[in-house]
Design a protein around this motif. Structure first.
Motif, short mmCIF file in Angstrom:
data_model
loop_
_atom_site.label_atom_id
_atom_site.label_comp_id
_atom_site.label_asym_id
_atom_site.label_seq_id
_atom_site.Cartn_x
_atom_site.Cartn_y
_atom_site.Cartn_z
N ARG A 129 -2.89 0.62 6.53
CA ARG A 129 -2.96 2.04 6.18
C ARG A 129 -2.11 2.28 4.94
O ARG A 129 -1.27 1.44 4.59
CB ARG A 129 -2.43 2.87 7.36
N PRO A 130 -2.26 3.43 4.31
CA PRO A 130 -1.32 3.75 3.23
C PRO A 130 0.08 3.90 3.83
O PRO A 130 0.24 4.48 4.90
CB PRO A 130 -1.81 5.11 2.71
N ILE A 131 1.08 3.33 3.17
CA ILE A 131 2.47 3.46 3.65
C ILE A 131 3.12 4.60 2.89
O ILE A 131 3.25 4.56 1.67
CB ILE A 131 3.25 2.16 3.43
N ARG A 132 3.52 5.63 3.61
CA ARG A 132 4.13 6.79 2.98
C ARG A 132 5.65 6.58 2.89
O ARG A 132 6.20 5.77 3.64
CB ARG A 132 3.84 8.05 3.81
N PRO A 133 6.31 7.33 2.02
CA PRO A 133 7.76 7.16 1.92
C PRO A 133 8.46 7.29 3.28
O PRO A 133 9.39 6.53 3.58
CB PRO A 133 8.18 8.27 0.97
N CYS A 134 8.01 8.24 4.11
CA CYS A 134 8.70 8.42 5.40
C CYS A 134 8.51 7.20 6.30
O CYS A 134 9.40 6.86 7.08
CB CYS A 134 8.27 9.71 6.09
N ASP A 135 7.35 6.53 6.19
CA ASP A 135 7.13 5.31 6.98
C ASP A 135 8.14 4.23 6.55
O ASP A 135 8.74 3.54 7.38
CB ASP A 135 5.71 4.77 6.78
N THR A 192 0.82 -1.22 0.00
CA THR A 192 0.00 0.00 0.00
C THR A 192 0.86 1.26 0.00
O THR A 192 0.56 2.24 0.67
CB THR A 192 -0.94 0.01 1.22
N MET A 193 1.94 1.22 -0.79
CA MET A 193 2.79 2.42 -0.89
C MET A 193 1.98 3.57 -1.51
O MET A 193 1.18 3.37 -2.42
CB MET A 193 4.01 2.13 -1.78
N ASN A 194 2.26 4.77 -1.01
CA ASN A 194 1.46 5.92 -1.42
C ASN A 194 2.24 7.21 -1.18
O ASN A 194 2.75 7.43 -0.09
CB ASN A 194 0.17 5.94 -0.57
N HIS A 195 2.38 8.05 -2.21
CA HIS A 195 2.86 9.42 -1.95
C HIS A 195 2.10 10.46 -2.75
O HIS A 195 2.20 11.66 -2.47
CB HIS A 195 4.37 9.56 -2.18
N GLY A 196 1.37 10.04 -3.77
CA GLY A 196 0.49 10.99 -4.46
C GLY A 196 1.15 11.89 -5.49
O GLY A 196 0.53 12.82 -5.98
#
Lengths: 545, 429
Positions: free
Chosen positions: B384-390, B106-110
């Motif tokens: 949850r969406p996994i953000r780059p910082c996560d 669920t990688m996500n940064h938009g």
């Protein structure tokens, strides 16, 4: 909020009062103005050294001074024949004359144009990495060389309508789309022309000062709300212009595309900091710490901004320029960081900064006058050699050793080794793509980030290997061939190589050691190539001391 | 009831759970719980990985054609070595290695554009977040784990394209000391040997004189510039002399090994990465491209290109994992395989909202997928969406680097090594 002092006027008026009290003895009428300013710089610097009980290092020797001032003012080494002539000259005012000559040379403008172009580009380095700055640099170099006032140069950058030369500032601060970004323009202008970190206020009230609110930021951005790039045809060639006029109505080609609708009356939409697609409100054009001026419906509004920015009443404009040029010469600003000149900043030498800013303003924002004055000061002409009592002192007891910026280093190498002709490789489309990492010198040595400290050494093994194993050995045979056309003993050739690279003569010990080194080689040319390699690879060559 | 050495290591809470589960009367529960407990203890005393390989799939690889396929779309599905997880038919060997992998689905940064997305995934921050040039992951690791007396640089990038410059894979505010050394597979470090008739012995003799002159200059001027320059010169000489640069000579590998990795560009890149890890380099980034130098920005060519690209990736990535495992390096080496984003379900468009990044080895709890993307590959379930910082915080923790620390940059300003809002992906520890 309105009662909070935007800028410590008290500090300036104190400084001015102090200046009156400390006013020097009546100035001799015939002293050139720059030398008078230089003397005043030294009074203030010397007073601070005395207060700190730190002894100053002695005056630089002629060789040290010549190399330093040449690199600082023009980004070039002195040519070896001129270097020798200067060292041998007994004229008492030879330093002042050298400063004048350098300020009058074409390289002066080129050097500072490079300095500013890099600041513009690297403020948004990723977006600007393919932006060509050649035309802008040529234009800016011409302005500097003609001695145009800094206020006029900045006004031209902000108000003209071409994008290639003077309008480069807008190209370097564009949105990812096809418009300058009002927020980036204001952030960059505040940083570079006012010396303040105003960009924080784009998204929130400034964290370090109560004086700057988010609305203040957008009040300045509102002056650029209508600014856009437009394609126009001039003499049958397409050019990009900067304009604040309404875009033409959609035609067959552009129908259906989202159109930019310039806002009117100097009111700008403020995006939601958490979601750029949402609007959180509107703000009307307003000067920082000043009034909301009357705004025409459709502009142009940029001239109003430029007039406010460069006006004598603006407390920051002259100070920012003085601080920046001072820092380029001394590798340390009177305020540090350079763009931290906000209401709460504390200059190391407040009177000196106030005095130089006032002098700069009164001279018509004359950069050559400012630089001439500073370079003629004893503070600037001090040796970098440390005394035991001042080696850890962080003031102006000795000159701080700077580091040759990538482009200056490469230009200096070209001066020594001869300019290189680069033949672009022929591309064969059918060939498998060659992913060999061929990194140009310009790319490899471009190690500085935005607004780097000039004393910050930044070369590592990749750059050193390129110098010692490739650039220098590959290009030195031609230099040695020319060297050996001169008559003379090995000692004379070694001396010539010193003048060529380090702009000085060798010490007796150095001469003896390097002659011995040359004589170890059956082929003297190889020996001299070794000397050249040693001189170019050493710390003294990459340093400006 | 329980043997004393076990009960002593169990908390009251565990014992409650045991009794609730009817520990001694049912056949599996208490044993499973004990085993889970042992694993958890092992994880808490886990030795952090000390090295990292990033397999960079620049351009945006299609998760639908690889690690997150759905039935009835474009590819056949095959079982992996972990029950319940299936890969695309293009990845038969990696499917057997699933036990070493963690899939972050669920990688996500938009960010839609390549440029900004690359900066997100290389630095963990959006472009110039807070007005700062953020360092790449490799630069951060080099800064934290690099040894001052190392004979090879601490951050090496294999086969970067010309476009990849200082703003994505560079050192940002950490300064150029932590920039990567860029190399090409099958070629030595650039400028390692002197040009023309200059010999390495000449260089050593000359450098001795340079050093003496530098010392004199340093002594008089007491300058950081002179000291730093002498340092760089010494490092350059060290690299010229060290036998560790033999790592770049892939021909030293037995032919069998070279075959196993594949003799194409990506195979050789992965093999070089392993050799550099063996030579002690903390961070190696191998840019995975095909023989023509093209990456994963497949767009309309997706159907054909994906098959070829993933089949080749299957060979070299699985060979790398096998090889690291056989050499006892997999637990101490974290392998990351990802691009700047994924692709729409048909593999054509960019997808910045829900794509897969892969972690392997590193002593992590592997053999699991984090998050599921529903039957359509677009619906967030279970996570949850996994953000780059996560992701970055998790990677840094895996490497034993404090992900909550701040760097202090110009003007004394603190900047987080990752965004302070980062949330660890706890399930992998």
């Amino acid at each position: 909020m309105s009662s909070a002092p935007l800028f410590s006027r008290t500090r300036v008026s104190c400084a001015v009062a102090l200046l009156v009290l400390m006013a020097p003895a009546p100035i001799q009428a015939e002293a050139p103005p720059a030398l008078t300013v230089a003397r005043r710089i030294d009074q203030l610097i010397d007073a601070s050294l005395q207060a700190a009980k730190v002894p100053a290092s002695p005056r630089s020797d002629d060789a040290e001074f010549q190399r330093r001032v040449s690199l600082d003012l023009t980004g070039r080494l002195p040519p070896p024949d001129r270097a020798a002539a200067f060292l041998d000259s007994t004229e008492p005012d030879k330093r002042a004359r050298l400063i004048d000559d350098l300020l009058a040379s074409q390289d002066f403008g080129r050097h500072w144009a490079r300095y500013w172009a890099e600041l513009f580009v690297k403020r948004d380095g990723e977006q600007n990495k393919r932006l060509k700055s050649d035309e802008f640099r040529a234009w800016l170099a011409e302005q500097f060389n003609q001695g145009r006032g800094w206020d006029q140069i900045v006004t031209a950058m902000l108000t003209v309508d071409d994008t290639t030369a003077s309008g480069f500032f807008f190209q370097a601060n564009r949105l990812s789309g096809d418009r300058p970004s009002p927020a980036k323009v204001v952030g960059a202008a505040a940083n570079l022309f006012l010396g303040i970190q105003f960009q924080c206020a784009e998204c929130h009230d400034h964290p370090f000062t109560d004086a700057w609110r988010r609305d203040d930021f957008w009040g300045l951005a509102a002056f650029f709300g209508r600014t856009r790039f437009a394609q126009v045809e001039v003499n049958k060639t397409r050019q990009v212009k900067i304009t604040e006029e309404d875009p033409p109505p959609p035609d067959e080609k552009t129908k259906g595309r989202p159109m930019f609708k310039p806002p009117v009356n100097g009111v700008i939409d403020v995006p939601d900091p958490l979601d750029a697609k949402k609007i959180s409100g509107t703000v009307a054009a307003k000067f920082l710490g000043g009034d909301a001026p009357k705004m025409s419906e459709k502009g142009p509004h940029r001239p109003q901004f430029a007039a406010w920015l460069t006006a004598p009443a603006n407390p920051w404009f002259a100070r920012a320029a003085v601080n920046r040029y001072w820092a380029a010469l001394f590798a340390r600003g009177l305020v540090n960081p350079l763009d931290d000149m906000g209401p709460d900043s504390e200059p190391t030498h407040p009177e000196l900064l106030a005095y130089l800013a006032e002098e700069f303003r009164q001279s018509g924002h004359d950069l050559k006058h400012l630089l001439r004055a500073v370079c003629n000061s004893a503070a600037y002409q001090r040796s970098s050699r440390a005394l035991p009592e001042n080696r850890d002192h962080d003031g102006y007891a000795r000159m701080r050793v700077k580091f040759l910026h990538g482009e200056v280093l490469l230009k200096s190498l070209d001066q020594v080794l001869g300019v290189e002709v680069i033949v672009p490789p022929v591309k064969d489309k059918n060939k498998e793509k060659d992913r060999t990492v061929t990194i140009s010198n310009a790319e490899l040595f471009d190690t500085a980030v935005y607004d780097d400290d000039p004393a910050n050494y930044s070369y590592g093994a990749p750059q050193l290997l390129r110098l010692m194993n490739a650039e220098i050995p590959r290009r030195s045979p031609a230099v040695i061939e020319r060297l050996l056309l001169n008559p003379g003993e090995p000692a004379d050739h070694v001396e010539r190589l010193f003048l060529l690279t380090l702009s000085r003569r060798p010490s007796a010990e150095e001469k003896q050691e390097l002659v011995k080194f040359v004589q170890k080689h059956p082929d003297p040319a190889r020996g001299y190539a070794g000397v050249l390699w040693i001189l170019l690879t050493g710390a003294e060559f990459v340093a400006n001391h | 009831m329980l043997p004393p050495h076990l009960s002593a290591s169990l908390s009251r809470r565990d014992l409650c759970k045991l009794s609730l589960a009817g520990a001694l009367t049912t056949s599996v529960s208490w044993f499973d719980l004990l085993r889970a407990h042992a694993e958890q203890s092992a994880a808490q005393g886990r030795k952090p990985a000390r090295q990292c390989i990033l397999l960079w799939l620049g351009g945006g690889p299609s998760q639908a054609h690889s690690f997150d396929p759905k039935p009835g779309e474009h590819v056949d599905l095959i079982d992996t070595s972990v029950p319940g997880l299936q890969f695309s038919e293009y990845l038969p060997q990696l499917a057997q290695q699933m036990k070493h992998l963690v899939l972050l689905k669920t990688m996500n940064h938009g960010n839609f554009g390549h440029g900004d997305a690359v900066i997100w995934m290389q630095t963990g921050y959006k472009t110039r977040d807070g007005g700062v040039e953020h360092p790449s992951l490799g630069s951060r690791v080099a800064h934290a784990l690099g040894q001052a007396d190392a004979e090879l640089p601490s951050y090496i990038v294999v086969d970067p394209s010309q476009a990849e410059g200082i703003y994505s894979i560079g050192a940002g505010h950490l300064g150029p000391r932590y920039n990567p050394l860029k190399v090409t597979t099958g070629q030595p470090i650039p400028n390692l040997q002197p040009t023309g008739d200059l010999t390495a012995d000449d260089v050593v003799a000359r450098a001795a004189l340079v050093e003496r002159m530098n010392q004199a200059f340093l002594q008089h001027n007491h300058s950081g510039v002179a000291a730093a320059h002498q340092n760089s010169l010494a490092q350059a000489l060290k690299i010229m002399r060290t036998s560790k640069t033999r790592a770049f000579n892939l021909d030293e590998e037995p032919d069998k090994v070279q075959q196993r990795y594949g003799k194409d560009r990506m195979g050789r890149g992965c093999l070089l990465a392993r050799r550099l890890i063996e030579a002690g380099v903390p961070f190696v980034s191998a840019h995975i491209v095909d023989g023509k130098g093209n990456g994963w920005d497949t767009h309309m060519e997706a159907p054909n290109r994906n098959k070829e690209l993933f089949q080749n990736l299957d060979v070299c990535f699985s060979a790398l994992l096998d090889d690291l495992h056989d050499r006892g390096l997999l637990d101490s080496t974290l392998v990351i395989c990802m691009g700047e984003f994924g692709r729409s379900r048909n593999g054509v468009e960019h997808n910045n909202k829900m794509w897969t990044a892969v972690l392997a080895g590193g002593g992590l709890k592997t053999g699991q997928a984090i998050g599921h993307t529903g039957d359509d590959g677009k619906t967030l379930t279970e996570y949850r969406p996994i953000r780059p910082c996560d992701l970055f915080a998790t990677v840094l923790k895996t490497l034993g680097i404090d992900h909550k620390q701040d760097y202090t940059i110009r003007g004394g300003r603190p900047v987080g090594i990752v965004d302070p809002s980062a949330r660890l992906i706890d399930e992998v520890f």
